[in-house]
Design a protein around this motif. Structure first.
Motif, PDB file in Angstrom:
ATOM      1  N   GLY A  10       0.811  -1.211   0.000  1.00 32.10           N
ATOM      2  CA  GLY A  10       0.000   0.000   0.000  1.00 32.10           C
ATOM      3  C   GLY A  10       0.842   1.259   0.000  1.00 32.10           C
ATOM      4  N   GLU A  11       1.921   1.258   0.794  1.00 34.50           N
ATOM      5  CA  GLU A  11       2.777   2.446   0.833  1.00 34.50           C
ATOM      6  C   GLU A  11       3.483   2.661  -0.496  1.00 34.50           C
ATOM      7  OE1 GLU A  11       6.638   4.111   3.302  1.00 34.50           O
ATOM      8  OE2 GLU A  11       5.157   2.859   4.317  1.00 34.50           O
ATOM      9  N   ALA A  12       3.935   1.565  -1.143  1.00 32.01           N
ATOM     10  CA  ALA A  12       4.603   1.697  -2.443  1.00 32.01           C
ATOM     11  C   ALA A  12       3.644   2.254  -3.491  1.00 32.01           C
ATOM     12  CB  ALA A  12       5.160   0.344  -2.883  1.00 32.01           C
ATOM     13  N   LEU A  13       2.432   1.705  -3.552  1.00 36.07           N
ATOM     14  CA  LEU A  13       1.442   2.184  -4.519  1.00 36.07           C
ATOM     15  C   LEU A  13       1.006   3.614  -4.205  1.00 36.07           C
ATOM     16  CD1 LEU A  13      -0.707  -1.077  -4.746  1.00 36.07           C
ATOM     17  CD2 LEU A  13       0.848  -0.202  -6.489  1.00 36.07           C
ATOM     18  N   ASN A  14       0.900   3.923  -2.923  1.00 33.45           N
ATOM     19  CA  ASN A  14       0.510   5.274  -2.521  1.00 33.45           C
ATOM     20  C   ASN A  14       1.556   6.307  -2.930  1.00 33.45           C
ATOM     21  OD1 ASN A  14      -1.176   7.204  -0.868  1.00 33.45           O
ATOM     22  ND2 ASN A  14       0.736   7.315   0.276  1.00 33.45           N
ATOM     23  N   LEU A 367       1.427  -4.346 -11.877  1.00 36.19           N
ATOM     24  CA  LEU A 367       1.866  -3.333 -12.831  1.00 36.19           C
ATOM     25  C   LEU A 367       1.807  -3.848 -14.266  1.00 36.19           C
ATOM     26  CD1 LEU A 367       4.931  -1.816 -10.924  1.00 36.19           C
ATOM     27  CD2 LEU A 367       2.625  -0.871 -11.102  1.00 36.19           C
ATOM     28  N   ILE A 368       2.220  -5.087 -14.476  1.00 37.07           N
ATOM     29  CA  ILE A 368       2.225  -5.658 -15.832  1.00 37.07           C
ATOM     30  C   ILE A 368       0.801  -5.841 -16.349  1.00 37.07           C
ATOM     31  CG2 ILE A 368       2.797  -7.705 -17.181  1.00 37.07           C
ATOM     32  CD1 ILE A 368       5.293  -7.999 -15.419  1.00 37.07           C
ATOM     33  N   VAL A 369      -0.071  -6.396 -15.501  1.00 40.58           N
ATOM     34  CA  VAL A 369      -1.455  -6.650 -15.932  1.00 40.58           C
ATOM     35  C   VAL A 369      -2.164  -5.345 -16.273  1.00 40.58           C
ATOM     36  CG1 VAL A 369      -3.721  -7.431 -15.136  1.00 40.58           C
ATOM     37  CG2 VAL A 369      -1.710  -8.853 -14.758  1.00 40.58           C
ATOM     38  N   ILE A 370      -1.982  -4.331 -15.441  1.00 43.56           N
ATOM     39  CA  ILE A 370      -2.660  -3.063 -15.711  1.00 43.56           C
ATOM     40  C   ILE A 370      -2.147  -2.431 -17.003  1.00 43.56           C
ATOM     41  CG2 ILE A 370      -2.961  -0.702 -14.893  1.00 43.56           C
ATOM     42  CD1 ILE A 370      -3.128  -1.749 -12.078  1.00 43.56           C
ATOM     43  N   TRP A 430       1.862   6.077 -17.078  1.00 44.61           N
ATOM     44  CA  TRP A 430       1.909   4.831 -16.315  1.00 44.61           C
ATOM     45  C   TRP A 430       3.347   4.465 -15.963  1.00 44.61           C
ATOM     46  CZ3 TRP A 430      -1.173   2.255 -13.405  1.00 44.61           C
ATOM     47  CH2 TRP A 430      -0.838   0.972 -12.989  1.00 44.61           C
ATOM     48  N   SER A 431       4.288   4.797 -16.844  1.00 43.38           N
ATOM     49  CA  SER A 431       5.698   4.562 -16.521  1.00 43.38           C
ATOM     50  C   SER A 431       6.116   5.383 -15.312  1.00 43.38           C
ATOM     51  CB  SER A 431       6.579   4.901 -17.730  1.00 43.38           C
ATOM     52  OG  SER A 431       6.285   4.072 -18.830  1.00 43.38           O
ATOM     53  N   PHE A 432       5.669   6.643 -15.263  1.00 42.53           N
ATOM     54  CA  PHE A 432       5.969   7.472 -14.099  1.00 42.53           C
ATOM     55  C   PHE A 432       5.435   6.816 -12.824  1.00 42.53           C
ATOM     56  CE2 PHE A 432       5.739  11.416 -17.028  1.00 42.53           C
ATOM     57  CZ  PHE A 432       7.054  11.206 -17.417  1.00 42.53           C
ATOM     58  N   PHE A 433       4.210   6.330 -12.892  1.00 46.82           N
ATOM     59  CA  PHE A 433       3.616   5.677 -11.725  1.00 46.82           C
ATOM     60  C   PHE A 433       4.425   4.440 -11.329  1.00 46.82           C
ATOM     61  CE2 PHE A 433       0.718   2.394 -10.053  1.00 46.82           C
ATOM     62  CZ  PHE A 433       0.290   3.029  -8.896  1.00 46.82           C
ATOM     63  N   GLY A 436       7.547   5.378  -9.537  1.00 46.09           N
ATOM     64  CA  GLY A 436       7.234   5.792  -8.168  1.00 46.09           C
ATOM     65  C   GLY A 436       6.950   4.620  -7.255  1.00 46.09           C
ATOM     66  N   VAL A 437       6.272   3.599  -7.774  1.00 41.68           N
ATOM     67  CA  VAL A 437       5.966   2.417  -6.956  1.00 41.68           C
ATOM     68  C   VAL A 437       7.254   1.702  -6.554  1.00 41.68           C
ATOM     69  CG1 VAL A 437       4.893   0.129  -6.996  1.00 41.68           C
ATOM     70  CG2 VAL A 437       3.657   2.101  -7.914  1.00 41.68           C
TER      71      VAL A 437
END
Length: 453
Positions: A10-14, A367-370, A430-433, A436-437
């Protein structure tokens, strides 16, 4: 202290979502430069393969150029290996340095709260970036190349040279009374006649596969020792732990072997270079039928090639175990401003290694699936084309009303450019996201290592 899987994820995705502006500001320039480096490398390889300069006028799309390189790379490495390797290494170096230029400041932001310097043009390379490169290389490539590279090479060449020695023709004197009666035979044939062919077909190949398998079992046995499990009894049940880790190690390696053996041999069955390598160690697989479990198991027991693949499977698990233990190292090195391991290994001690594996696997799959399924196959291939098609039709009809029933010439080019820029923009965002993750995960793992003190 156990890693809390959902808390870490959760913290990584946040971090990837809430710090998007900073992530984009820091990483957009290195990302563009990285794309240009990839483009240059692909066309440079095509030029080497073709023997002349190849540009976008010859191959108008990057995807087409990549496909041409993939199909003809072997020719390039055969004709001019020095140039191909120079391009490959230069491209890898550029990608590594550019990635470090934004990952290092983002990791410090995630781990320590140090916001990157202001401005929109960022591609720095200093001590933090160098530590990121070294620690990443150590965690991902040091074990595979500098440790298991020599081990795998030694095992391969040992099997190769022993097989060659056994295959050498020898002079045998069947009549001890006459040294002039000479019969030419092979050492392997002599062993078979003496009932010792098992040395050639089983013992020699097993000498490479068995130690690697036992090493993986030993790693699991000591990893789950009571001292590494906080709630375990100090003495522990050694026999039960040995039995459990044995079955786990054997199950993992055999499952991977039966899964990959058929795929590998099917892929390389027509590859003469690969066949030559296998034949050098006594490879016998052309008559093997993988239609069932027993046939694959027979291949493992009877063929040196099967045991060579099994050795690779065992080495794969060992390398991945060590890489997983060192996975938090880039975050620790960057945030502590030191290449000392610190408490890196404490993050994955005991059962935490399984929790860390779940975290890394779950985030990677998500990340890959999305990106592949949700964005590119569903959103960009199904939903948005229909919406854009309706807008295009509405715009075309409106221009006909003021253009004597003809669609304005600017409509189609406008929508084509808008559509392609939309697809590019969505994937870049999405690469930026994703960056960040990963940075958020490294930052959290650094703080977990500090807690372990």
């Amino acid at each position: 202290m156990g890693l809390r899987i959902f808390s870490v994820m959760g913290e990584a995705l946040n971090f990837g979502g809430r710090r998007m502006e900073t992530i984009a500001r820091v990483s957009w320039l290195p990302l563009i430069l990285s794309m240009l480096a990839s483009l240059a490398a692909v066309f440079a390889m095509l030029s080497v393969i073709a023997g002349r300069l190849i540009t976008l006028s010859d191959v108008p799309t990057f995807l087409g150029a990549q496909n041409l390189v993939a199909r003809n790379a072997a020719t390039g490495f055969q004709n001019d290996p020095a140039a191909m390797w120079a391009i490959t290494l230069a491209s890898l170096a550029a990608q590594t340095l550019l990635t470090a230029s934004f990952m290092a400041p983002l990791i410090r932001y995630a781990g320590l709260g140090e916001k990157p310097a202001p401005g929109v043009l960022h591609a720095p390379f200093g001590p933090d970036e160098l530590r990121y490169v070294v620690s990443s290389f150590f965690g991902l490539l040091f074990v595979g190349v500098m440790v298991f590279g020599p081990l795998a090479a030694a095992s391969f060449y040992t099997l190769k040279y022993v097989a060659e020695a056994l295959g050498q023709t020898l002079a045998v004197f069947p009549d001890p009374e006459s040294l002039h009666t000479i019969e030419v035979t092979k050492a392997s044939e002599q062993l078979a006649e003496a009932g010792r062919s098992w040395i050639y077909t089983r013992a020699i190949p097993l000498s490479g596969a068995l130690p690697a398998a036992l090493l993986f079992w030993g790693i699991l046995f000591f990893h789950f020792a009571p001292k590494n499990r906080p709630k375990a009894h100090p003495v522990g049940k050694m026999f039960l732990r040995a039995l459990t880790t044995f079955f786990v190690a054997a199950g993992l390696m055999l499952t991977a072997y039966f899964f990959f053996a058929e795929m590998v041999l099917t892929e390389f069955r027509s590859n003469m270079t690969f066949l030559g390598i296998l034949s050098a160690v006594g490879g016998q697989f052309t008559a093997v039928d993988f239609s069932g479990f027993l046939n694959a198991f027979e291949f493992l027991l009877e063929s040196p090639s099967g045991r060579l693949i099994f050795f690779s499977i065992a080495a794969f698990f060992i390398v991945n175990y060590i890489s997983l233990r060192l996975f938090p190292y880039p975050g620790v090195a960057v945030c502590r401003k030191s290449l000392a391991l610190g408490n890196t290994l404490a993050v994955s001690r005991g059962w935490n290694i399984l929790r860390l594996w779940v975290i890394v696997t779950a985030i990677s799959v998500l990340l890959i699936v999305i990106q592949v399924v949700v964005l590119n196959q569903f959103l960009l291939s199904y939903i948005l084309p229909r919406v854009l098609g309706l807008l295009y039709q509405a715009t075309a009809v409106s221009t006909k009303l003021v253009n004597s029933g003809e669609t304005a010439e600017w409509v189609r080019p406008l929508f084509v450019w808008f559509w392609n820029l939309t697809k590019i923009g969505i994937n870049i965002v999405w690469s930026f996201f994703s960056f960040g993750v990963v940075a958020g995960l490294y930052g959290r793992l650094y703080r977990e290592s500090e807690k372990a003190r």
